[in-house]
Motif scaffolding. Structure first.
Motif, short mmCIF file in Angstrom:
data_model
loop_
_atom_site.label_atom_id
_atom_site.label_comp_id
_atom_site.label_asym_id
_atom_site.label_seq_id
_atom_site.Cartn_x
_atom_site.Cartn_y
_atom_site.Cartn_z
N LYS A 12 24.37 58.26 17.03
CA LYS A 12 23.79 56.61 16.59
C LYS A 12 25.17 55.92 17.91
O LYS A 12 24.67 55.27 17.88
N LYS A 13 26.57 56.65 17.93
CA LYS A 13 27.65 56.10 18.67
C LYS A 13 27.15 56.48 20.21
O LYS A 13 28.15 56.04 20.72
N LEU A 14 26.54 57.90 20.48
CA LEU A 14 26.66 57.55 22.13
C LEU A 14 24.78 57.15 22.90
O LEU A 14 24.16 57.75 21.95
N PRO A 15 25.52 56.86 23.78
CA PRO A 15 23.87 56.27 24.88
C PRO A 15 23.51 57.78 25.56
O PRO A 15 23.65 58.80 25.41
N LEU A 16 22.54 57.52 25.31
CA LEU A 16 21.16 58.59 25.89
C LEU A 16 21.94 59.36 26.72
O LEU A 16 21.70 60.84 26.87
N THR A 17 22.02 58.35 28.14
CA THR A 17 22.69 59.50 29.35
C THR A 17 24.37 59.69 28.92
O THR A 17 24.56 60.65 29.91
N SER A 18 25.01 60.01 27.53
CA SER A 18 25.63 61.41 27.50
C SER A 18 24.67 62.47 27.46
O SER A 18 26.37 63.43 27.78
N ALA A 31 21.67 73.44 22.31
CA ALA A 31 22.99 73.62 22.87
C ALA A 31 23.71 72.47 23.75
O ALA A 31 24.60 72.24 23.38
N VAL A 32 22.31 71.38 24.19
CA VAL A 32 23.48 70.70 25.05
C VAL A 32 23.49 69.02 24.03
O VAL A 32 24.78 68.79 24.43
N VAL A 33 22.33 68.88 23.33
CA VAL A 33 22.81 67.34 22.57
C VAL A 33 24.45 67.37 21.48
O VAL A 33 24.97 67.49 20.95
N SER A 34 23.96 69.30 21.21
CA SER A 34 24.90 69.60 20.08
C SER A 34 26.51 69.43 20.88
O SER A 34 27.53 69.14 19.95
N ASN A 35 26.60 69.66 22.10
CA ASN A 35 28.08 69.85 22.15
C ASN A 35 28.55 68.52 23.21
O ASN A 35 29.71 67.98 22.49
N VAL A 36 27.61 67.87 23.15
CA VAL A 36 28.46 66.13 23.49
C VAL A 36 28.28 65.31 22.41
O VAL A 36 29.49 64.76 22.35
N GLY A 96 32.17 67.88 23.66
CA GLY A 96 32.17 67.90 24.88
C GLY A 96 31.65 67.73 26.04
O GLY A 96 30.97 66.67 26.05
N ASP A 97 31.27 68.10 27.17
CA ASP A 97 30.97 67.61 28.42
C ASP A 97 29.71 68.51 29.25
O ASP A 97 29.55 67.93 30.35
N VAL A 98 29.13 69.77 28.56
CA VAL A 98 28.40 69.69 29.44
C VAL A 98 26.88 69.26 29.09
O VAL A 98 26.89 68.41 27.95
N VAL A 148 26.88 77.56 25.96
CA VAL A 148 27.31 76.20 26.34
C VAL A 148 29.44 76.88 26.06
O VAL A 148 30.05 76.15 26.79
N GLN A 149 29.63 77.32 24.68
CA GLN A 149 30.89 77.71 25.06
C GLN A 149 31.81 78.65 25.59
O GLN A 149 33.19 77.86 25.73
N ALA A 150 31.36 78.89 26.48
CA ALA A 150 32.00 79.61 27.48
C ALA A 150 31.92 78.70 28.69
O ALA A 150 33.27 78.37 29.34
N MET A 151 31.06 77.29 29.22
CA MET A 151 31.40 76.75 30.12
C MET A 151 32.48 76.05 29.70
O MET A 151 33.46 75.41 30.25
N LEU A 152 32.73 75.24 27.74
CA LEU A 152 33.70 74.94 28.05
C LEU A 152 35.05 75.38 27.81
O LEU A 152 36.27 74.14 28.00
N ALA A 153 34.46 76.74 27.91
CA ALA A 153 35.99 77.37 27.91
C ALA A 153 36.93 77.98 29.53
O ALA A 153 37.65 78.06 29.46
N GLY A 154 36.09 76.95 30.28
CA GLY A 154 35.79 76.83 31.78
C GLY A 154 35.76 78.10 32.29
O GLY A 154 36.23 78.30 33.69
N GLU A 155 34.70 79.15 31.74
CA GLU A 155 34.56 79.88 32.93
C GLU A 155 33.30 80.09 33.54
O GLU A 155 32.84 80.98 34.70
#
Length: 335
Positions: free
Chosen positions: A308-314, A90-95, A99-101, A73-80
């Motif tokens: 709690k600020k984010l909808p599940l679809t995030s 890892a998906v939940v944590s980055n959002v 992050g947008d993964v 996920v970190q590599a993806m966020l870095a544009g790799e």
């Protein structure tokens, strides 16, 4: 004469330009695809590559094993990379952290990491007050273990982080823990040494716990601008799964190639897990993400207020799978 030459020159130029456009249009889209783990869970990507499904869907995919999902996920966020084979915390944590993964398809929708124990332990209830090994805190093996104890109503278990699947198996064999979460190929070794499978894929399926254990992750910004690539990637992955179900020989050969395992028993066990665990469609149940968020909050792995600020679809987007469903792709695939 000059006019004829001039017109002829322009015609040649136009023809050359048209050929270049056709060539550009037919060139496959290049995709870097990091994935984890190095096991049957990744067989859909390997099969899509080796059976030509990526190529037939206009994709030139560079597969490479990266290891931990958090690293990917970190590599993806870095544009790799814009796509990856992973799911889970890892998906939940980055959002949560901006992050947008996100998840765009599920390929495994049940827990599949079995729990093995010392031979003397015959039921989960006997683990009360005992130590149990998982690969890493916050990993799928950790989440699966927590669900086992919740379903069995068992408390008072000490969960230890081993560092990886081989280390978890080693801790169990040494007697350092009473049980451990261990998938193939190490699980077969434990079986042969007399260790007991307390909870396996069959039990997880009967419990029907909502989860996305593995799937296709992507940068939201990229797939929203390139929906065709997202859909073609999902198509290729599920065509790979269909090949896995229908061609055991090729599946075993592909498993051996990528895992570097040649033991027939281990390969056969890995194949069994794949046909028991791989989904035939990619829809992601929203309740899988709500349950995961709750568990990560309870572990203090993510901030409750931020969640709690984010909808599940995030965390996921079913639109690409839904479009393929409406087009009849999944129905035709399994006819």
């Amino acid at each position: 004469m000059r006019k004829i030459v001039s017109v002829g020159g322009w015609l040649l130029f136009a023809l050359f330009f048209a050929v270049q456009l056709v060539g550009a249009a037919s060139a496959p889209d290049k995709i870097r695809f990091p994935y984890s783990p190095m096991s049957w869970n990744s067989l859909p990507w390997w099969m899509a590559k080796d059976a030509g499904h990526f190529e037939r869907n206009g994709l030139d995919v560079d597969l490479f094993y990266e290891g931990a999902s958090s690293v990917i996920v970190q590599a993806m966020l870095a544009g790799e990379a814009n796509f990856a084979g992973l799911a889970g915390p890892a998906v939940v944590s980055n959002v949560i952290n901006g992050g947008d993964v996100i998840q765009i398809a599920a390929v495994v929708k049940t827990f599949t990491v079995p729990m093995f124990s010392a031979p003397a332990i015959k039921e989960v209830a006997q683990l009360k007050g005992q130590k149990v090994a998982v690969s890493r805190f916050g990993s799928i093996s950790h989440i699966a273990a927590l669900n086992i104890f919740q379903k069995a109503g068992v408390t008072g278990v000490t969960i230890l982080q081993s560092g990886g699947t081989p280390e978890s198996a080693a801790m169990l064999m040494s007697g350092a823990v009473a049980a451990a979460m261990v998938p193939p190929p190490q699980s077969l070794m434990l079986k042969e040494k007399g260790f007991r499978e307390l909870v396996g894929v069959k039990q997880f399926r009967e419990w029907n716990i909502p989860v996305v254990e593995n799937g296709i992750a992507a940068r939201r910004g990229f797939v929203e601008k390139n929906p065709s690539i997202a859909k073609r990637f999902i198509r290729a992955a599920f065509e790979g799964i269909q090949t896995i179900y229908t061609n055991k020989e090729l599946s075993i050969k592909t498993l051996a190639k990528y895992t570097k395992v040649n033991d027939e028993k281990i390969l056969d066990e890995s194949y069994r897990f794949s046909v028991e665990g791989l989904s035939k469609e990619g829809f992601m149940p929203p309740e899988a993400f709500s349950a995961l968020v709750e568990q990560l909050v309870s572990q203090k792995s993510i901030d409750e207020a931020a969640s709690k600020k984010l909808p599940l679809t995030s965390y996921f987007d079913n639109r690409y799978v839904n479009e393929l469903e409406k087009e009849g792709f999944f129905k035709k695939l399994w006819q």
